[in-house]
Design a protein around this motif. Structure first.
Motif, PDB file in Angstrom:
ATOM      1  N   LEU A  56      16.813 -20.597   2.030  1.00 31.61           N
ATOM      2  CA  LEU A  56      15.650 -21.037   0.099  1.00 31.61           C
ATOM      3  C   LEU A  56      14.480 -20.940   0.886  1.00 31.61           C
ATOM      4  O   LEU A  56      13.956 -20.585  -0.441  1.00 31.61           O
ATOM      5  CB  LEU A  56      16.208 -22.664  -0.089  1.00 31.61           C
ATOM      6  N   VAL A  57      13.932 -21.103   2.493  1.00 33.04           N
ATOM      7  CA  VAL A  57      12.823 -20.280   2.789  1.00 33.04           C
ATOM      8  C   VAL A  57      12.247 -19.527   2.249  1.00 33.04           C
ATOM      9  O   VAL A  57      11.186 -19.765   1.306  1.00 33.04           O
ATOM     10  CB  VAL A  57      12.448 -21.376   4.204  1.00 33.04           C
ATOM     11  N   GLY A  58      13.640 -18.552   2.895  1.00 33.59           N
ATOM     12  CA  GLY A  58      12.594 -17.475   2.042  1.00 33.59           C
ATOM     13  C   GLY A  58      12.542 -16.633   1.398  1.00 33.59           C
ATOM     14  O   GLY A  58      11.708 -15.772   0.153  1.00 33.59           O
ATOM     15  N   VAL A  59      13.670 -17.246   0.355  1.00 30.65           N
ATOM     16  CA  VAL A  59      14.110 -16.764  -1.321  1.00 30.65           C
ATOM     17  C   VAL A  59      12.887 -17.626  -1.896  1.00 30.65           C
ATOM     18  O   VAL A  59      12.207 -17.180  -2.689  1.00 30.65           O
ATOM     19  CB  VAL A  59      15.076 -17.539  -1.544  1.00 30.65           C
ATOM     20  N   ALA A  60      12.488 -18.664  -1.830  1.00 30.38           N
ATOM     21  CA  ALA A  60      11.514 -19.959  -2.782  1.00 30.38           C
ATOM     22  C   ALA A  60      10.498 -20.050  -2.266  1.00 30.38           C
ATOM     23  O   ALA A  60       8.994 -20.173  -2.900  1.00 30.38           O
ATOM     24  CB  ALA A  60      12.061 -20.972  -2.995  1.00 30.38           C
ATOM     25  N   ALA A  61      10.331 -20.779  -0.884  1.00 29.06           N
ATOM     26  CA  ALA A  61       9.134 -21.463  -0.423  1.00 29.06           C
ATOM     27  C   ALA A  61       8.740 -20.390  -0.055  1.00 29.06           C
ATOM     28  O   ALA A  61       6.984 -20.509   0.070  1.00 29.06           O
ATOM     29  CB  ALA A  61       9.668 -22.537   1.025  1.00 29.06           C
ATOM     30  N   VAL A  62       8.428 -19.256   0.672  1.00 28.98           N
ATOM     31  CA  VAL A  62       7.629 -18.723   1.080  1.00 28.98           C
ATOM     32  C   VAL A  62       6.729 -17.793  -0.696  1.00 28.98           C
ATOM     33  O   VAL A  62       6.169 -17.442  -0.707  1.00 28.98           O
ATOM     34  CB  VAL A  62       7.928 -17.615   2.582  1.00 28.98           C
ATOM     35  N   LEU A 262       3.166 -20.706  10.967  1.00 32.06           N
ATOM     36  CA  LEU A 262       3.981 -21.135  11.563  1.00 32.06           C
ATOM     37  C   LEU A 262       5.332 -22.345  10.720  1.00 32.06           C
ATOM     38  O   LEU A 262       6.386 -22.345  11.122  1.00 32.06           O
ATOM     39  CB  LEU A 262       3.105 -22.139  12.675  1.00 32.06           C
ATOM     40  N   SER A 263       5.334 -23.088  10.333  1.00 30.15           N
ATOM     41  CA  SER A 263       6.286 -23.500   9.511  1.00 30.15           C
ATOM     42  C   SER A 263       7.194 -22.781   8.966  1.00 30.15           C
ATOM     43  O   SER A 263       8.211 -23.159   9.335  1.00 30.15           O
ATOM     44  CB  SER A 263       5.522 -24.780   8.279  1.00 30.15           C
ATOM     45  N   HIS A 264       6.827 -21.765   8.312  1.00 27.21           N
ATOM     46  CA  HIS A 264       7.589 -20.812   7.986  1.00 27.21           C
ATOM     47  C   HIS A 264       8.619 -19.838   9.478  1.00 27.21           C
ATOM     48  O   HIS A 264      10.045 -19.910   8.651  1.00 27.21           O
ATOM     49  CB  HIS A 264       6.929 -19.724   6.922  1.00 27.21           C
ATOM     50  N   ALA A 265       7.816 -19.573   9.392  1.00 29.11           N
ATOM     51  CA  ALA A 265       8.734 -19.114  10.853  1.00 29.11           C
ATOM     52  C   ALA A 265       9.924 -19.782  11.591  1.00 29.11           C
ATOM     53  O   ALA A 265      10.592 -19.058  11.572  1.00 29.11           O
ATOM     54  CB  ALA A 265       7.512 -18.426  11.847  1.00 29.11           C
TER      55      ALA A 265
END
Length: 343
Positions: A56-62, A262-265
């Motif tokens: 969901l980080v890849g789908v929404a947060a980024v 960095l946090s998303h990676a």
């Protein structure tokens, strides 16, 4: 930031988002399909929860991180709601890691009879419910939304810190919802390694020692996941502390973007870490890729067979038409018909 820097930042965010989606889908498939009876083990259930949060980080947060940087004009309420989604996903990751640490700690104290599949998924549900409660706390009033914003006819550009309060991010989110669980997890893993080391010294059974060594290896892998999470997220939170104490001039915009990347990676690195450190997931990865390539090769072979059969049929039909087709299709001509055509 200059235009080229913004383009580079956005391009890296897109790559991270794609890696998050593909890698964590592979993790969920590996655990749910590739490892037999894995969902009966609490640790793998919590790993699925962590993988879903990273997905969901890849789908929404980024996408929201790119969007909520002053590029759109939204009402303060909608801007605040979308900003809280990012906080919810962060809390889901932290609580999933905390659940994994608690599970490995309790596993050493023979709680297997209590760790049923139903109770495990109940614990996963509790983690996500708490994540929503903690992440959506700014909606209750601890935010930067002011009455002057709601009365303006034109909505201001939506940014994360325009609606999320820095004191909330530092005192509540960082110290209370990130650092406190990280300290608890650190103490739990220290206790786990200390207990495993003592049992290895006291045990003389080779089978028991092999089981303890596997347990220690898995604990090291999960502790490494925790360390990477801390290394990836703490710099961004420290920047928030500097912004709160010294003001906007304390941190450059480029440093903030670096901390966000960095946090998303971290969500993209976890699937790679599972592949190298957890044997069961590594074997499941291998099985999934092997099935994928075998199925792909089978489809190519079937397509080649169909093409060869079709080509053979067309060649046979062409030979028939060239050798016997014209004579068979030509009807005998009568005297009148012959005289007309011969004339």
């Amino acid at each position: 930031m200059t235009d080229w820097s913004w383009v580079a930042y956005t391009a890296v965010e897109v790559l991270i988002a794609v890696a998050c989606c593909l890698g964590n889908v592979l993790v969920v498939c590996a655990v749910c399909v590739g490892i037999r009876d894995s969902l009966r083990e609490p640790t793998f259930c919590f790993l699925v929860s962590l993988a879903v949060a990273d997905f969901l980080v890849g789908v929404a947060a980024v996408p929201l991180a790119v969007l909520l940087d002053g590029w759109v004009r939204l009402t303060p309420e909608l801007c605040l709601l979308l900003s809280c989604v990012v906080l919810v996903l962060t809390e889901a990751s932290v609580l999933s890691l905390l659940a994994i640490a608690v599970d490995r700690y309790l596993r050493l104290h023979t709680y297997k009879a209590l760790a049923t599949q139903r109770r495990t998924w109940l614990a996963v549900s509790v983690c996500w419910i708490l994540s929503c409660i903690l992440g959506f706390t700014p909606l209750l009033g601890w935010n930067n939304r002011s009455p002057t914003n709601t009365s303006s006819t034109m909505s201001p550009p939506c940014t994360f810190l325009s609606v999320i309060s820095l004191p909330f991010m530092v005192y509540f989110n960082f110290l209370g919802c990130v650092m406190a669980p990280l300290l608890v997890m650190t103490l739990l893993y220290m206790r786990i390694f200390w207990s495993l080391q003592g049992r290895l010294k006291d045990s003389s059974n080779p089978q028991a020692q092999a089981s303890l060594l596997r347990e220690r290896k898995l604990a090291c892998s999960l502790a490494l996941v925790l360390i990477l999470f801390a290394v990836s997220w703490i710099p961004l939170h420290l920047m928030n502390c500097l912004l709160l104490i010294q003001g906007p001039q304390a941190v450059t915009r480029g440093s903030v973007y670096t901390g966000i990347l960095l946090s998303h990676a971290n969500s993209a690195v976890n699937p790679v870490l599972y592949a190298y450190r957890i044997p069961k997931i590594q074997q499941a990865y291998t099985q999934i890729w092997r099935r994928f390539f075998l199925r792909r090769n089978y489809r190519h072979e079937q397509r080649d067979v169909r093409r060869s059969v079709t080509g053979t049929e067309m060649l046979s039909q062409r030979c028939v038409n060239q050798e016997g087709g014209p004579h068979l299709n030509k009807a005998p001509r009568g005297p009148l018909e012959s005289s007309v055509f011969d004339a």
